[in-house]
Motif scaffolding. Sequence first.
Motif, PDB file in Angstrom:
ATOM      1  N   SER A 241      -0.315 -29.422  -3.412  1.00 17.95           N
ATOM      2  CA  SER A 241      -1.324 -29.576  -4.456  1.00 17.95           C
ATOM      3  C   SER A 241      -0.828 -30.440  -5.616  1.00 17.95           C
ATOM      4  CB  SER A 241      -1.765 -28.208  -4.976  1.00 17.95           C
ATOM      5  OG  SER A 241      -0.719 -27.583  -5.688  1.00 17.95           O
ATOM      6  N   ARG A 242       0.491 -30.582  -5.785  1.00 21.17           N
ATOM      7  CA  ARG A 242       1.053 -31.442  -6.828  1.00 21.17           C
ATOM      8  C   ARG A 242       1.103 -32.904  -6.413  1.00 21.17           C
ATOM      9  NH1 ARG A 242       6.284 -28.504  -7.081  1.00 21.17           N
ATOM     10  NH2 ARG A 242       7.056 -30.624  -6.957  1.00 21.17           N
TER      11      ARG A 242
ATOM     12  N   ALA B 210       1.882 -32.488   6.067  1.00 22.30           N
ATOM     13  CA  ALA B 210       1.265 -31.219   6.465  1.00 22.30           C
ATOM     14  C   ALA B 210       2.273 -30.066   6.461  1.00 22.30           C
ATOM     15  CB  ALA B 210       0.639 -31.354   7.843  1.00 22.30           C
ATOM     16  N   LEU B 211       3.575 -30.369   6.479  1.00 25.66           N
ATOM     17  CA  LEU B 211       4.598 -29.322   6.483  1.00 25.66           C
ATOM     18  C   LEU B 211       4.924 -28.796   5.088  1.00 25.66           C
ATOM     19  CD1 LEU B 211       7.052 -30.881   9.066  1.00 25.66           C
ATOM     20  CD2 LEU B 211       5.362 -29.085   9.453  1.00 25.66           C
ATOM     21  N   LEU B 212       4.398 -29.451   4.065  1.00 23.80           N
ATOM     22  CA  LEU B 212       4.647 -28.990   2.706  1.00 23.80           C
ATOM     23  C   LEU B 212       3.863 -27.720   2.431  1.00 23.80           C
ATOM     24  CD1 LEU B 212       4.502 -32.329   0.705  1.00 23.80           C
ATOM     25  CD2 LEU B 212       6.524 -31.043   1.379  1.00 23.80           C
ATOM     26  N   GLU B 213       4.477 -26.821   1.692  1.00 20.84           N
ATOM     27  CA  GLU B 213       3.827 -25.586   1.280  1.00 20.84           C
ATOM     28  C   GLU B 213       2.661 -25.948   0.354  1.00 20.84           C
ATOM     29  OE1 GLU B 213       3.709 -22.411  -1.879  1.00 20.84           O
ATOM     30  OE2 GLU B 213       4.784 -24.286  -2.064  1.00 20.84           O
TER      31      GLU B 213
ATOM     32  N   THR C 292      -1.441 -42.400   5.311  1.00 20.63           N
ATOM     33  CA  THR C 292      -1.581 -42.285   3.861  1.00 20.63           C
ATOM     34  C   THR C 292      -0.264 -41.775   3.294  1.00 20.63           C
ATOM     35  OG1 THR C 292      -3.903 -41.701   4.145  1.00 20.63           O
ATOM     36  CG2 THR C 292      -2.923 -41.229   2.010  1.00 20.63           C
ATOM     37  N   GLU C 293       0.140 -42.326   2.155  1.00 21.35           N
ATOM     38  CA  GLU C 293       1.379 -41.906   1.522  1.00 21.35           C
ATOM     39  C   GLU C 293       1.060 -41.038   0.306  1.00 21.35           C
ATOM     40  OE1 GLU C 293       5.447 -44.172   0.590  1.00 21.35           O
ATOM     41  OE2 GLU C 293       3.743 -44.942  -0.525  1.00 21.35           O
ATOM     42  N   TRP C 294       1.665 -39.847   0.254  1.00 23.76           N
ATOM     43  CA  TRP C 294       1.480 -38.917  -0.851  1.00 23.76           C
ATOM     44  C   TRP C 294       2.801 -38.758  -1.580  1.00 23.76           C
ATOM     45  CZ3 TRP C 294      -3.227 -37.425  -2.209  1.00 23.76           C
ATOM     46  CH2 TRP C 294      -4.251 -37.539  -1.264  1.00 23.76           C
ATOM     47  N   LEU C 295       2.767 -38.796  -2.912  1.00 25.56           N
ATOM     48  CA  LEU C 295       3.967 -38.700  -3.725  1.00 25.56           C
ATOM     49  C   LEU C 295       4.039 -37.340  -4.415  1.00 25.56           C
ATOM     50  CD1 LEU C 295       3.937 -42.201  -5.473  1.00 25.56           C
ATOM     51  CD2 LEU C 295       5.003 -41.557  -3.328  1.00 25.56           C
ATOM     52  N   VAL C 296       5.171 -36.673  -4.244  1.00 28.93           N
ATOM     53  CA  VAL C 296       5.431 -35.395  -4.920  1.00 28.93           C
ATOM     54  C   VAL C 296       6.371 -35.701  -6.079  1.00 28.93           C
ATOM     55  CG1 VAL C 296       6.458 -33.104  -4.701  1.00 28.93           C
ATOM     56  CG2 VAL C 296       5.135 -34.062  -2.806  1.00 28.93           C
ATOM     57  N   PRO C 297       5.934 -35.435  -7.326  1.00 29.56           N
ATOM     58  CA  PRO C 297       6.763 -35.782  -8.481  1.00 29.56           C
ATOM     59  C   PRO C 297       8.031 -34.947  -8.579  1.00 29.56           C
ATOM     60  CG  PRO C 297       4.758 -34.657  -9.177  1.00 29.56           C
ATOM     61  CD  PRO C 297       4.660 -34.834  -7.705  1.00 29.56           C
ATOM     62  N   LEU C 298       9.107 -35.596  -9.029  1.00 28.09           N
ATOM     63  CA  LEU C 298      10.380 -34.932  -9.286  1.00 28.09           C
ATOM     64  C   LEU C 298      10.541 -34.865 -10.794  1.00 28.09           C
ATOM     65  CD1 LEU C 298      12.519 -36.858  -6.646  1.00 28.09           C
ATOM     66  CD2 LEU C 298      11.490 -34.592  -6.409  1.00 28.09           C
ATOM     67  N   ASP C 299       9.966 -33.836 -11.412  1.00 30.43           N
ATOM     68  CA  ASP C 299       9.919 -33.733 -12.866  1.00 30.43           C
ATOM     69  C   ASP C 299      11.242 -33.276 -13.470  1.00 30.43           C
ATOM     70  OD1 ASP C 299       7.224 -34.497 -12.834  1.00 30.43           O
ATOM     71  OD2 ASP C 299       6.593 -32.419 -12.501  1.00 30.43           O
TER      72      ASP C 299
ATOM     73  N   ASP D  21      11.985 -26.066  -5.157  1.00 30.35           N
ATOM     74  CA  ASP D  21      11.009 -26.818  -5.945  1.00 30.35           C
ATOM     75  C   ASP D  21      10.083 -27.627  -5.039  1.00 30.35           C
ATOM     76  OD1 ASP D  21      12.171 -25.977  -8.445  1.00 30.35           O
ATOM     77  OD2 ASP D  21      13.810 -27.364  -8.002  1.00 30.35           O
ATOM     78  N   VAL D  22      10.634 -28.220  -3.990  1.00 26.59           N
ATOM     79  CA  VAL D  22       9.846 -28.901  -2.959  1.00 26.59           C
ATOM     80  C   VAL D  22      10.042 -28.072  -1.700  1.00 26.59           C
ATOM     81  CG1 VAL D  22       9.543 -31.008  -1.609  1.00 26.59           C
ATOM     82  CG2 VAL D  22      10.146 -31.158  -4.035  1.00 26.59           C
ATOM     83  N   ARG D  23       9.016 -27.314  -1.355  1.00 28.80           N
ATOM     84  CA  ARG D  23       9.117 -26.345  -0.253  1.00 28.80           C
ATOM     85  C   ARG D  23       8.511 -26.910   1.021  1.00 28.80           C
ATOM     86  NH1 ARG D  23       6.397 -20.786   0.282  1.00 28.80           N
ATOM     87  NH2 ARG D  23       7.600 -19.957   2.011  1.00 28.80           N
ATOM     88  N   ILE D  24       9.313 -26.917   2.083  1.00 26.74           N
ATOM     89  CA  ILE D  24       8.915 -27.458   3.376  1.00 26.74           C
ATOM     90  C   ILE D  24       8.875 -26.321   4.382  1.00 26.74           C
ATOM     91  CG2 ILE D  24       9.503 -29.096   5.192  1.00 26.74           C
ATOM     92  CD1 ILE D  24      11.048 -30.668   2.999  1.00 26.74           C
ATOM     93  N   GLU D  25       7.743 -26.145   5.020  1.00 26.18           N
ATOM     94  CA  GLU D  25       7.567 -25.057   5.985  1.00 26.18           C
ATOM     95  C   GLU D  25       7.855 -25.555   7.397  1.00 26.18           C
ATOM     96  OE1 GLU D  25       3.585 -23.787   5.034  1.00 26.18           O
ATOM     97  OE2 GLU D  25       4.328 -22.352   3.573  1.00 26.18           O
TER      98      GLU D  25
END
Length: 151
Positions: free
Chosen positions: A46-47, A38-41, A67-74, A87-91
Amino acid sequence: MTTRAPLHRPEHTVAPSRKAETAPLEAGATEPILDSFALLEHRTRSRAISRHLAPFGHYLAFADNGTEWLVPLDAKVTHIGRGLTSDVRIEEQRVSRSHAILVRHGHTTRLLDNRSANGTFVNGRQVIAANIADGDVIRLGPVVMTYVQVV
């Protein structure tokens, strides 16, 4: 003509000595935030994809109520932090604007602390730079995530 300073000070100008000592300054305990999705921008959130839908690659895993959500590191270099250019923004206020950098080179991934105020930790140990592998738990300030390689 020269002027001379008085040899002694009158009693009323001497500051009284203080015998009370100041308490030592201690860093406050920071509770880790385990459900940090929930702290992710919103653009970073959305990615994110579910683990069972993830193709081969490198990811940061964030938890959200079991639940585990994966943010890709492209990219080969990924900036993580609170700043607008991350690139991975945490609020989260305890995450620095440019908190850490993930660098992938060949089969190695390295996590670098970018002079953050609240530290970068891998598996509970504070690091300045460390090679990380699948399953390593990363904590930036209080925010917890896991490095995941899907093969």
